[in-house]
Write an enzyme that holds these catalytic residues in place. Structure first.
Site, short mmCIF file in Angstrom:
data_model
loop_
_atom_site.label_atom_id
_atom_site.label_comp_id
_atom_site.label_asym_id
_atom_site.label_seq_id
_atom_site.Cartn_x
_atom_site.Cartn_y
_atom_site.Cartn_z
N HIS A 1 1.02 -1.10 -0.04
CA HIS A 1 0.01 0.23 0.03
C HIS A 1 0.75 1.19 0.07
O HIS A 1 2.07 1.30 0.41
CB HIS A 1 -0.79 -0.02 1.29
N ASP B 1 12.27 3.71 -16.39
CA ASP B 1 12.18 3.58 -14.87
C ASP B 1 12.46 2.12 -14.48
O ASP B 1 12.08 1.44 -13.57
CB ASP B 1 11.09 3.81 -14.46
N GLY C 1 -2.05 3.58 -3.93
CA GLY C 1 -3.28 2.65 -3.83
C GLY C 1 -2.87 1.48 -2.91
O GLY C 1 -1.85 1.44 -2.37
N VAL C 2 -3.69 0.49 -3.12
CA VAL C 2 -3.44 -0.82 -2.32
C VAL C 2 -3.45 -1.83 -3.31
O VAL C 2 -4.14 -1.94 -4.32
CB VAL C 2 -4.67 -0.72 -1.40
N LYS D 1 -4.67 -4.27 -8.07
CA LYS D 1 -4.10 -2.99 -7.48
C LYS D 1 -5.52 -2.33 -7.63
O LYS D 1 -5.89 -2.12 -8.60
CB LYS D 1 -3.00 -2.71 -8.37
#
Length: 529
Positions: free
Chosen positions: A157, A275, A161-162, A178
């Site tokens: 989290h 990234d 978000g979670v 997600k």
């Protein structure tokens, strides 16, 4: 007669003197005898004194023994008290631990009971209720999913978000879900979500994470949170590097090979990841590696403004040309990131741990050596050029000394990935063909993407409603059973020409036109049937 008298008198005087002396001697003898009597009496006195001293000494010794006994008793009592206190403390600790264990067990039992109450095991044959939603509360956030998915636990989290692990009751697979809360409130983050969904939906590769589903909202009007279902992986490379788990040369070789294999697929689609870092490389217990998080990815030949200046890559894995704002950067920035990750695998710590931009470029030059004057001239910023010149001629560090246990082929590959000049770095195809991967490299088993990407929407000033429309459009691709599914438009379809679009309103109109055309085709086909 006189003389005689005198003689006699003299004799008398002499006798008297003698007599006087005799008397004196007698007096002295008397004194001596008196002293002898005193001397003869002292042994008794001494004996009495000695006895008195012995008694006093015995009493003192007895008192000392008694004092020692008292001290010993006190020490024993203190020790006993300490032992009692320790036992009490141990008992208290045990009670506390037992209480904590009981609470944890109760909490787990409550969680399991709640899960069982909220989501009973679905029937093996009847899937009619799979589309019914059920809600959980995870870290204060409502987590709503169809009954098709059984939530197992929260695995992450943060600001994004979670993430929860779950079981797909339809396929039996373990998945990760997600939730991106309030996905359309921040336009920059929304654009990143759209970009990642669009790319991952089209990429099909063993070393790239795949999206299995995007959960459908009850309606477009209620579409506020985005739920993305993907493969569930066990850990990531960052966790492995920082763990005590030994890493052999075979481990390093296999991990880097899979990075490059997945990156080849991305680059073949004309896309830059931008990234790459250990936490974006997911790992399973069988050492299978998958690249994730393409939210910062871009198409290499993009023509829109701001492409080169936008934040890209975590600083420690950022190529020099990105830090120094070169006029253009290429796929070589991803190769640099792979090189940094490779060095981190060999040394079990980041190679360039810069605290800021200046420190980062300083560490890079102190390690790989000073760039040439030609390389310096490619730097757009005059202050940056002057800063590098002021550093003087920095020698290159010998990677073989830095990583003494590394395979010589690994050192050679690492050096070829970390050139200051991006044009001198290996391409992903050249890296895969390096001798270090001789036992793994197979061009026929390193597939490329069959079509190029052209994300023209990157250049537009998209508003909230249009971004929502585009993400909803992407969601429909995972739900062919939905009545609106025929309206789905593939933004990457060559027939869907975006080159003439100049504004978000024109894009919105084009989407509507495309959907109407598809709708008419569906209706005509229905009439014929």
């Amino acid at each position: 007669m006189e003389p005689e008298f005198d003689h006699f008198q003299s004799q008398m005087d002499s006798d008297n003197t003698h007599q006087s002396t005799m008397f004196n001697v007698q007096d002295n003898n008397a004194i001596l005898m008196s002293g002898m009597e005193n001397v003869l009496q002292s042994p008794r006195q001494l004996q009495a004194a000695a006895q008195a001293q012995q008694q006093a000494a015995a009493q003192a010794q007895q008192q000392q023994v008694q004092a020692q006994q008292v001290q010993a008793q006190q020490a024993q009592q203190q020790q006993q008290q300490q032992q009692n206190q320790q036992q009490q403390q141990q008992q208290q600790n045990q009670q506390n631990q037992q209480q904590q264990q009981n609470q944890q067990q109760q909490s787990q039992q409550m969680t399991q009971q709640q899960l069982q109450q909220l989501m009973p095991p679905p029937p093996t044959s009847d899937t009619s209720n799979f589309n019914d939603n059920i809600s959980y509360f995870v870290y204060g956030s409502q987590f709503t999913v169809p009954r098709r998915y059984s939530i197992v636990k929260c695995i992450g989290h943060g600001a994004y978000g979670v993430v929860c692990s779950a079981k797909d009751n339809l396929t039996g697979e373990k998945v990760a879900i997600k939730k991106i809360s309030k996905a359309f409130d921040n336009l920059k983050d929304t654009k990143r979500t759209l970009r990642e969904i669009h790319l991952l939906r089209h990429f099909k590769h063993e070393n790239l994470i795949s999206i299995k589903d995007i959960l459908k909202p009850n309606s477009k009007e209620q579409f506020e949170d985005v739920y993305i279902v993907s493969e569930l992986m066990d850990t990531d490379l960052h966790q492995i590097i920082t763990s005590p788990q030994p890493l052999s040369d075979d481990h390093c070789q296999y991990f880097v090979y899979q990075m490059l294999r997945g990156l080849k697929h991305i680059h073949s689609a004309n896309v830059l990841h931008r990234d790459l870092k250990p936490s974006n490389l997911l790992i399973n217990e069988d050492c299978l590696l998958k690249i994730c998080d393409l939210g910062l990815a871009r198409v290499e030949d993009a023509t829109h403004q701001g492409f080169m200046t936008e934040y890209v890559a975590t600083r420690w894995y950022r190529a020099p040309e990105v830090i120094l704002s070169w006029n253009k950067y290429t796929k070589a920035i991803d190769i640099w990131s792979v090189g940094c990750i490779f060095a981190e695998l060999l040394g079990r710590k980041p190679l360039f741990q810069g605290k800021d931009y200046i420190h980062q470029i300083t560490l890079i030059i102190e390690t790989i050596g000073s760039p040439s004057e030609e390389d310096i001239c490619n730097i757009a910023n005059e202050q940056a050029r002057q800063f590098i010149r002021n550093m003087g001629n920095q020698p290159k560090v010998n990677f073989a000394n830095m990583f003494p246990k590394a395979n010589p082929d690994a050192i050679d590959l690492l050096e070829r990935m970390l050139y200051f000049d991006p044009s001198k770095r290996l391409t992903v195809e050249e890296a895969l063909a390096h001798p270090y991967f001789q036992s793994l490299h197979d061009p026929s088993d390193e597939p490329i993407c069959l079509h190029k990407f052209s994300l023209n929407f990157e250049a537009w000033d998209l508003n909230r409603d249009l971004l929502k429309e585009l993400i909803y459009n992407e969601m429909l691709a995972y739900h062919p059973e939905d009545p609106q599914a025929p309206y789905y438009t593939d933004l990457n379809n060559p027939n869907f020409n975006l080159s003439r679009i100049q504004s978000s309103s024109e894009l919105f109109n084009l989407l509507q036109q495309q959907k109407q055309q598809i709708h008419q085709q569906v209706n005509q086909q229905s009439i014929k049937n």
